[in-house]
Write a protein that holds these residues in place. Sequence first.
Motif, PDB file in Angstrom:
ATOM      1  N   HIS A   1       0.844  -1.112  -0.092  1.00 49.98           N
ATOM      2  CA  HIS A   1      -0.069  -0.124  -0.112  1.00 49.98           C
ATOM      3  C   HIS A   1       0.890   1.143   0.011  1.00 49.98           C
ATOM      4  O   HIS A   1       1.899   1.105   0.282  1.00 49.98           O
ATOM      5  CB  HIS A   1      -0.929  -0.063   1.258  1.00 49.98           C
ATOM      6  N   ILE A   2       0.421   2.210  -0.383  1.00 49.73           N
ATOM      7  CA  ILE A   2       1.189   3.558  -0.777  1.00 49.73           C
ATOM      8  C   ILE A   2       0.358   4.597   0.248  1.00 49.73           C
ATOM      9  O   ILE A   2      -0.847   4.954  -0.008  1.00 49.73           O
ATOM     10  CB  ILE A   2       1.069   3.908  -1.994  1.00 49.73           C
ATOM     11  N   PHE A   3       1.382   5.352   0.971  1.00 51.58           N
ATOM     12  CA  PHE A   3       0.628   6.720   1.694  1.00 51.58           C
ATOM     13  C   PHE A   3       1.031   7.919   1.155  1.00 51.58           C
ATOM     14  O   PHE A   3       2.398   7.838   1.222  1.00 51.58           O
ATOM     15  CB  PHE A   3       0.949   6.580   3.186  1.00 51.58           C
TER      16      PHE A   3
ATOM     17  N   TRP B   1      -2.297  15.739  -4.278  1.00 49.00           N
ATOM     18  CA  TRP B   1      -1.575  16.221  -5.416  1.00 49.00           C
ATOM     19  C   TRP B   1      -0.504  14.942  -5.815  1.00 49.00           C
ATOM     20  O   TRP B   1      -0.247  14.726  -6.919  1.00 49.00           O
ATOM     21  CB  TRP B   1      -0.681  17.341  -5.274  1.00 49.00           C
ATOM     22  N   VAL B   2      -0.124  14.477  -4.713  1.00 42.64           N
ATOM     23  CA  VAL B   2       0.949  13.358  -4.640  1.00 42.64           C
ATOM     24  C   VAL B   2       0.312  11.907  -5.243  1.00 42.64           C
ATOM     25  O   VAL B   2       0.690  11.324  -6.105  1.00 42.64           O
ATOM     26  CB  VAL B   2       1.667  13.119  -3.434  1.00 42.64           C
ATOM     27  N   ARG B   3      -0.932  11.805  -4.679  1.00 38.99           N
ATOM     28  CA  ARG B   3      -1.803  10.833  -5.111  1.00 38.99           C
ATOM     29  C   ARG B   3      -2.144  10.665  -6.396  1.00 38.99           C
ATOM     30  O   ARG B   3      -2.222   9.837  -7.130  1.00 38.99           O
ATOM     31  CB  ARG B   3      -3.200  10.803  -4.009  1.00 38.99           C
TER      32      ARG B   3
ATOM     33  N   GLU C   1      -1.937   8.996 -12.010  1.00 40.49           N
ATOM     34  CA  GLU C   1      -1.683   9.219 -13.361  1.00 40.49           C
ATOM     35  C   GLU C   1      -0.637   9.116 -13.937  1.00 40.49           C
ATOM     36  O   GLU C   1      -0.537   8.764 -15.136  1.00 40.49           O
ATOM     37  CB  GLU C   1      -2.004  10.711 -13.256  1.00 40.49           C
ATOM     38  N   ASP C   2       0.541   9.244 -13.329  1.00 40.86           N
ATOM     39  CA  ASP C   2       1.956   8.929 -13.913  1.00 40.86           C
ATOM     40  C   ASP C   2       2.146   7.826 -13.983  1.00 40.86           C
ATOM     41  O   ASP C   2       3.037   7.040 -14.584  1.00 40.86           O
ATOM     42  CB  ASP C   2       2.961   9.924 -13.278  1.00 40.86           C
ATOM     43  N   TYR C   3       1.828   6.767 -12.938  1.00 40.99           N
ATOM     44  CA  TYR C   3       2.355   5.540 -12.770  1.00 40.99           C
ATOM     45  C   TYR C   3       1.122   4.348 -12.941  1.00 40.99           C
ATOM     46  O   TYR C   3       1.401   3.184 -12.820  1.00 40.99           O
ATOM     47  CB  TYR C   3       3.023   5.310 -11.410  1.00 40.99           C
ATOM     48  N   ASN C   4      -0.143   4.949 -13.051  1.00 41.34           N
ATOM     49  CA  ASN C   4      -1.185   3.854 -13.283  1.00 41.34           C
ATOM     50  C   ASN C   4      -1.332   2.973 -11.903  1.00 41.34           C
ATOM     51  O   ASN C   4      -1.395   1.688 -12.088  1.00 41.34           O
ATOM     52  CB  ASN C   4      -0.814   3.201 -14.505  1.00 41.34           C
ATOM     53  N   ILE C   5      -0.864   3.548 -10.868  1.00 40.04           N
ATOM     54  CA  ILE C   5      -1.342   2.842  -9.556  1.00 40.04           C
ATOM     55  C   ILE C   5      -2.933   2.670  -9.290  1.00 40.04           C
ATOM     56  O   ILE C   5      -3.530   3.692  -9.500  1.00 40.04           O
ATOM     57  CB  ILE C   5      -0.625   3.410  -8.367  1.00 40.04           C
TER      58      ILE C   5
ATOM     59  N   LYS D   1      -5.277   1.723  -4.020  1.00 42.35           N
ATOM     60  CA  LYS D   1      -3.809   1.400  -3.243  1.00 42.35           C
ATOM     61  C   LYS D   1      -3.195   2.486  -2.702  1.00 42.35           C
ATOM     62  O   LYS D   1      -2.089   2.343  -2.001  1.00 42.35           O
ATOM     63  CB  LYS D   1      -3.159   1.007  -4.480  1.00 42.35           C
ATOM     64  N   VAL D   2      -3.969   3.607  -2.971  1.00 46.95           N
ATOM     65  CA  VAL D   2      -3.135   4.983  -2.431  1.00 46.95           C
ATOM     66  C   VAL D   2      -3.978   5.525  -1.376  1.00 46.95           C
ATOM     67  O   VAL D   2      -5.051   5.919  -1.732  1.00 46.95           O
ATOM     68  CB  VAL D   2      -2.770   5.970  -3.605  1.00 46.95           C
ATOM     69  N   THR D   3      -3.621   5.954   0.050  1.00 46.30           N
ATOM     70  CA  THR D   3      -4.346   6.721   0.699  1.00 46.30           C
ATOM     71  C   THR D   3      -3.424   7.983   1.118  1.00 46.30           C
ATOM     72  O   THR D   3      -2.197   7.934   1.407  1.00 46.30           O
ATOM     73  CB  THR D   3      -4.465   6.009   2.210  1.00 46.30           C
ATOM     74  N   VAL D   4      -4.171   8.922   1.198  1.00 44.20           N
ATOM     75  CA  VAL D   4      -3.907  10.229   1.587  1.00 44.20           C
ATOM     76  C   VAL D   4      -3.649  10.494   3.056  1.00 44.20           C
ATOM     77  O   VAL D   4      -4.791  10.295   3.829  1.00 44.20           O
ATOM     78  CB  VAL D   4      -4.534  11.503   0.896  1.00 44.20           C
ATOM     79  N   ILE D   5      -2.654  10.998   3.547  1.00 43.01           N
ATOM     80  CA  ILE D   5      -2.322  10.953   5.106  1.00 43.01           C
ATOM     81  C   ILE D   5      -2.342  12.131   5.424  1.00 43.01           C
ATOM     82  O   ILE D   5      -2.471  12.610   6.809  1.00 43.01           O
ATOM     83  CB  ILE D   5      -1.453   9.895   5.576  1.00 43.01           C
ATOM     84  N   TYR D   6      -2.103  13.106   4.607  1.00 45.51           N
ATOM     85  CA  TYR D   6      -1.565  14.574   5.019  1.00 45.51           C
ATOM     86  C   TYR D   6      -0.314  14.667   5.860  1.00 45.51           C
ATOM     87  O   TYR D   6      -0.078  13.659   6.276  1.00 45.51           O
ATOM     88  CB  TYR D   6      -3.000  15.200   5.421  1.00 45.51           C
ATOM     89  N   THR D   7       0.088  16.004   6.117  1.00 51.24           N
ATOM     90  CA  THR D   7       1.308  16.131   6.997  1.00 51.24           C
ATOM     91  C   THR D   7       1.050  16.643   8.430  1.00 51.24           C
ATOM     92  O   THR D   7       2.208  17.183   8.788  1.00 51.24           O
ATOM     93  CB  THR D   7       2.219  16.877   6.114  1.00 51.24           C
ATOM     94  N   GLY D   8      -0.257  16.822   8.904  1.00 48.93           N
ATOM     95  CA  GLY D   8      -0.523  17.463  10.198  1.00 48.93           C
ATOM     96  C   GLY D   8      -0.251  16.710  11.233  1.00 48.93           C
ATOM     97  O   GLY D   8      -1.124  15.848  11.751  1.00 48.93           O
TER      98      GLY D   8
END
Length: 198
Positions: free
Chosen positions: A169-171, A176-178, A183-187, A191-198
């Motif tokens: 899995h990818i965090f 923007w990164v997700r 889009e760039d890697y066809n993931i 499989k991608v969860t946004v965790i933010y930076t707070g």
Amino acid sequence: MVFTRRTTVSNTSWNCSALGWGPPSDPRTYSGYARQVTRAIANQGALRRQYSLKQMSPLDVFRGAIRIERRGIRPHLAINRSWMWSDRGTELLNRRLNRMIRRNADHGDFLQFGTLCEPAPQFGRHFVCGDMTIPQAHRAGQFAVAQLSDRQITSAMDVQRRVLRNAHHIFAWTQWVRRSYIEDYNIPPEKVTVIYTG
């Protein structure tokens, strides 16, 4: 594994080892973010080990892994980024990482900050946490990626694509990164969860 607002783990049997280009708990690794995450995991008693991928050898000079840069008057040894993001560089970093894991008899989940290499599947699940992709850094003309040729960018993207596709899995730090992972890697989006930076 469930994180609450106080970042406590509801399942105390869960644990992981952390990976980074430098020691994950070092404030200079990954803008200091790795240190905060690693410290939170350690405070919960869920950190098994830490691994630094920056395990260079004097022989790496002959492999093209290290170059001499001029900073002011004195020369300075630096990692050759095009080597680091090449198949050859990644293969060597993978071998070194897996040798360290094997030596420590370390098995379980692994959380990596960045996408330079990966633990072998027999050691456990591999998770990735990232703040930017190679294509994003290239489009922005930022960091060491801005100095790479088109051929080197393609090689770096191939390395990053392989690590991302093999991750359990990818965090992503931001939406923007997700989007770039998808889009760039066809993931696959799931499989991608946004965790933010707070």
